[in-house]
Structure formats: structure tokens, C-alpha cells
Design a protein around this motif. Structure first.
Motif, mmCIF file in Angstrom:
data_model
loop_
_atom_site.group_PDB
_atom_site.id
_atom_site.type_symbol
_atom_site.label_atom_id
_atom_site.label_comp_id
_atom_site.label_asym_id
_atom_site.label_seq_id
_atom_site.Cartn_x
_atom_site.Cartn_y
_atom_site.Cartn_z
ATOM 1 N N ARG A 22 -72.887 -108.967 -76.284
ATOM 2 C CA ARG A 22 -74.192 -108.316 -76.380
ATOM 3 C C ARG A 22 -74.024 -106.853 -76.802
ATOM 4 N NH1 ARG A 22 -75.505 -109.017 -71.504
ATOM 5 N NH2 ARG A 22 -75.068 -106.924 -70.769
ATOM 6 N N GLN A 23 -73.076 -106.157 -76.192
ATOM 7 C CA GLN A 23 -72.861 -104.762 -76.521
ATOM 8 C C GLN A 23 -72.287 -104.593 -77.934
ATOM 9 O OE1 GLN A 23 -70.435 -103.498 -73.232
ATOM 10 N NE2 GLN A 23 -72.218 -102.944 -72.008
ATOM 11 N N ALA A 24 -71.388 -105.466 -78.328
ATOM 12 C CA ALA A 24 -70.816 -105.396 -79.676
ATOM 13 C C ALA A 24 -71.893 -105.625 -80.739
ATOM 14 C CB ALA A 24 -69.688 -106.411 -79.830
ATOM 15 N N LYS A 25 -72.805 -106.539 -80.474
ATOM 16 C CA LYS A 25 -73.894 -106.789 -81.421
ATOM 17 C C LYS A 25 -74.816 -105.582 -81.519
ATOM 18 C CE LYS A 25 -73.866 -111.796 -80.946
ATOM 19 N NZ LYS A 25 -74.572 -112.986 -80.426
ATOM 20 N N LEU A 26 -75.051 -104.909 -80.401
ATOM 21 C CA LEU A 26 -75.874 -103.707 -80.425
ATOM 22 C C LEU A 26 -75.186 -102.591 -81.206
ATOM 23 C CD1 LEU A 26 -78.436 -102.207 -79.506
ATOM 24 C CD2 LEU A 26 -77.124 -101.452 -77.536
ATOM 25 N N ILE A 27 -73.894 -102.414 -80.981
ATOM 26 C CA ILE A 27 -73.122 -101.418 -81.726
ATOM 27 C C ILE A 27 -73.202 -101.725 -83.220
ATOM 28 C CG2 ILE A 27 -70.796 -100.545 -82.186
ATOM 29 C CD1 ILE A 27 -70.219 -101.056 -79.155
ATOM 30 N N ALA A 66 -71.649 -95.192 -65.967
ATOM 31 C CA ALA A 66 -71.238 -96.600 -65.938
ATOM 32 C C ALA A 66 -71.528 -97.279 -67.271
ATOM 33 C CB ALA A 66 -71.943 -97.336 -64.805
ATOM 34 N N THR A 67 -72.652 -96.937 -67.874
ATOM 35 C CA THR A 67 -73.008 -97.511 -69.174
ATOM 36 C C THR A 67 -71.997 -97.090 -70.228
ATOM 37 O OG1 THR A 67 -75.341 -97.475 -68.578
ATOM 38 C CG2 THR A 67 -74.819 -97.678 -70.929
ATOM 39 N N HIS A 68 -71.636 -95.815 -70.239
ATOM 40 C CA HIS A 68 -70.613 -95.325 -71.171
ATOM 41 C C HIS A 68 -69.307 -96.080 -70.966
ATOM 42 C CE1 HIS A 68 -72.424 -91.795 -73.126
ATOM 43 N NE2 HIS A 68 -73.145 -91.712 -72.027
ATOM 44 N N TYR A 69 -68.938 -96.276 -69.723
ATOM 45 C CA TYR A 69 -67.677 -96.952 -69.418
ATOM 46 C C TYR A 69 -67.672 -98.383 -69.963
ATOM 47 C CZ TYR A 69 -64.031 -99.272 -66.737
ATOM 48 O OH TYR A 69 -62.942 -100.015 -66.378
ATOM 49 N N TYR A 70 -68.736 -99.126 -69.738
ATOM 50 C CA TYR A 70 -68.769 -100.510 -70.201
ATOM 51 C C TYR A 70 -68.799 -100.607 -71.728
ATOM 52 C CZ TYR A 70 -69.218 -102.271 -65.483
ATOM 53 O OH TYR A 70 -68.983 -102.586 -64.177
ATOM 54 N N TYR A 71 -69.493 -99.692 -72.377
ATOM 55 C CA TYR A 71 -69.470 -99.678 -73.840
ATOM 56 C C TYR A 71 -68.094 -99.266 -74.355
ATOM 57 C CZ TYR A 71 -74.277 -100.840 -74.915
ATOM 58 O OH TYR A 71 -75.453 -101.523 -75.078
ATOM 59 N N HIS A 129 -67.900 -93.621 -87.213
ATOM 60 C CA HIS A 129 -69.080 -94.428 -86.948
ATOM 61 C C HIS A 129 -69.150 -94.828 -85.481
ATOM 62 C CE1 HIS A 129 -68.265 -95.342 -91.337
ATOM 63 N NE2 HIS A 129 -69.370 -94.623 -91.323
ATOM 64 N N VAL A 130 -68.025 -95.238 -84.940
ATOM 65 C CA VAL A 130 -67.979 -95.653 -83.536
ATOM 66 C C VAL A 130 -68.159 -94.432 -82.635
ATOM 67 C CG1 VAL A 130 -66.613 -96.826 -81.782
ATOM 68 C CG2 VAL A 130 -66.515 -97.595 -84.152
ATOM 69 N N THR A 131 -67.549 -93.314 -83.006
ATOM 70 C CA THR A 131 -67.707 -92.085 -82.238
ATOM 71 C C THR A 131 -69.174 -91.658 -82.226
ATOM 72 O OG1 THR A 131 -65.469 -91.385 -82.804
ATOM 73 C CG2 THR A 131 -66.986 -89.676 -82.057
ATOM 74 N N TRP A 132 -69.850 -91.767 -83.358
ATOM 75 C CA TRP A 132 -71.272 -91.445 -83.423
ATOM 76 C C TRP A 132 -72.053 -92.295 -82.438
ATOM 77 C CZ3 TRP A 132 -75.085 -94.958 -84.760
ATOM 78 C CH2 TRP A 132 -76.390 -94.436 -84.831
ATOM 79 N N PHE A 133 -71.776 -93.579 -82.415
ATOM 80 C CA PHE A 133 -72.493 -94.448 -81.488
ATOM 81 C C PHE A 133 -72.269 -94.006 -80.050
ATOM 82 C CE2 PHE A 133 -72.744 -97.933 -78.540
ATOM 83 C CZ PHE A 133 -74.019 -98.411 -78.802
ATOM 84 N N ARG A 139 -75.874 -92.357 -79.552
ATOM 85 C CA ARG A 139 -76.746 -93.456 -79.138
ATOM 86 C C ARG A 139 -76.689 -93.711 -77.628
ATOM 87 N NH1 ARG A 139 -80.749 -93.818 -81.943
ATOM 88 N NH2 ARG A 139 -81.099 -95.941 -81.271
ATOM 89 N N LEU A 140 -75.615 -93.263 -76.991
ATOM 90 C CA LEU A 140 -75.508 -93.428 -75.544
ATOM 91 C C LEU A 140 -75.800 -92.133 -74.789
ATOM 92 C CD1 LEU A 140 -72.376 -95.727 -75.201
ATOM 93 C CD2 LEU A 140 -74.781 -96.379 -75.214
ATOM 94 N N ALA A 141 -76.261 -91.113 -75.497
ATOM 95 C CA ALA A 141 -76.586 -89.841 -74.847
ATOM 96 C C ALA A 141 -77.689 -90.067 -73.815
ATOM 97 C CB ALA A 141 -77.026 -88.822 -75.886
ATOM 98 N N GLY A 142 -77.503 -89.485 -72.656
ATOM 99 C CA GLY A 142 -78.505 -89.619 -71.602
ATOM 100 C C GLY A 142 -78.357 -90.871 -70.754
ATOM 101 N N ARG A 143 -77.381 -91.693 -71.062
ATOM 102 C CA ARG A 143 -77.150 -92.910 -70.268
ATOM 103 C C ARG A 143 -76.221 -92.595 -69.106
ATOM 104 N NH1 ARG A 143 -80.326 -97.236 -72.303
ATOM 105 N NH2 ARG A 143 -80.651 -96.735 -74.478
#
Length: 90
Positions: A27-32, A67-72, A52-56, A60-64
Motif C-alpha cells: 500500500r505504501q509503495a503504491k502511494l509512493i 511512526a509514519t515516517h518510520y514505516y515509510y 525523487h524518493v527523498t522528495w517524497f 509528502r510526509l511533512a507534518g506526519r
């Protein structure tokens, strides 16, 4: 005729763990993939660069939550392993 990129098939070689963990990574890979495709029109991970991955991860994860950062980050590491790139993310 263009085919839709199959992220599940792409990650099949590196996905391990429980069913729920594999589903989360997919699910996370598809979102990325979707976010990068919308921003840079790069449909497959083979065309991605580290920026590109660093940008995401940074924008895109700013303000999360942390734990969310860790799982992504775990998902990004799987993608990196599958792409056989020397990229390191923290």
C-alpha cells in the motif's frame, strides 16, 4: 498499448513478514509510486533517482507522526533493495 506497472510483482522478491506487513508495504509503495508519477511523470521505480524518493520522504510526509515516517522508511528501504541501489535513507 501501455501496461500498468505491477508494484506487487516488483516487490515480490523482497517482501517478507506477516500478511499485514506485506500489505502495508505494498500500500505504501503504491502511494509512493503514485506521488512520484504525479510530480515527475515517472511511472516505474526503475526510472527513479534518489532525489525523487527523498522528495517524497521530506515533502509528502511533512507534518506526519514519527511512526509514519518510520514505516515509510522501511518501505523505501525495500524499494531500494529491490532496485539494487546503494541509496541510504535515515
Amino acid at each position: 498499448m501501455s501496461k500498468v506497472f505491477d508494484m506487487e510483482l516488483f516487490l515480490a522478491a523482497v517482501l517478507t513478514g506477516s500478511y499485514a506487513t506485506r500489505r502495508r508495504h505494498l500500500r505504501q509503495a503504491k502511494l509512493i509510486q503514485t506521488e512520484i508519477a504525479e510530480r515527475w511523470q515517472l511511472e516505474t521505480p526503475w526510472a527513479w533517482q534518489r532525489k525523487h524518493v527523498t522528495w517524497f520522504l521530506e515533502h509528502r510526509l511533512a507534518g506526519r507522526r514519527a511512526a509514519t515516517h518510520y514505516y515509510y522508511l522501511l518501505t523505501v528501504r525495500l524499494l531500494t533493495r529491490r532496485l539494487e541501489k546503494p541509496w541510504i535513507f535515515r
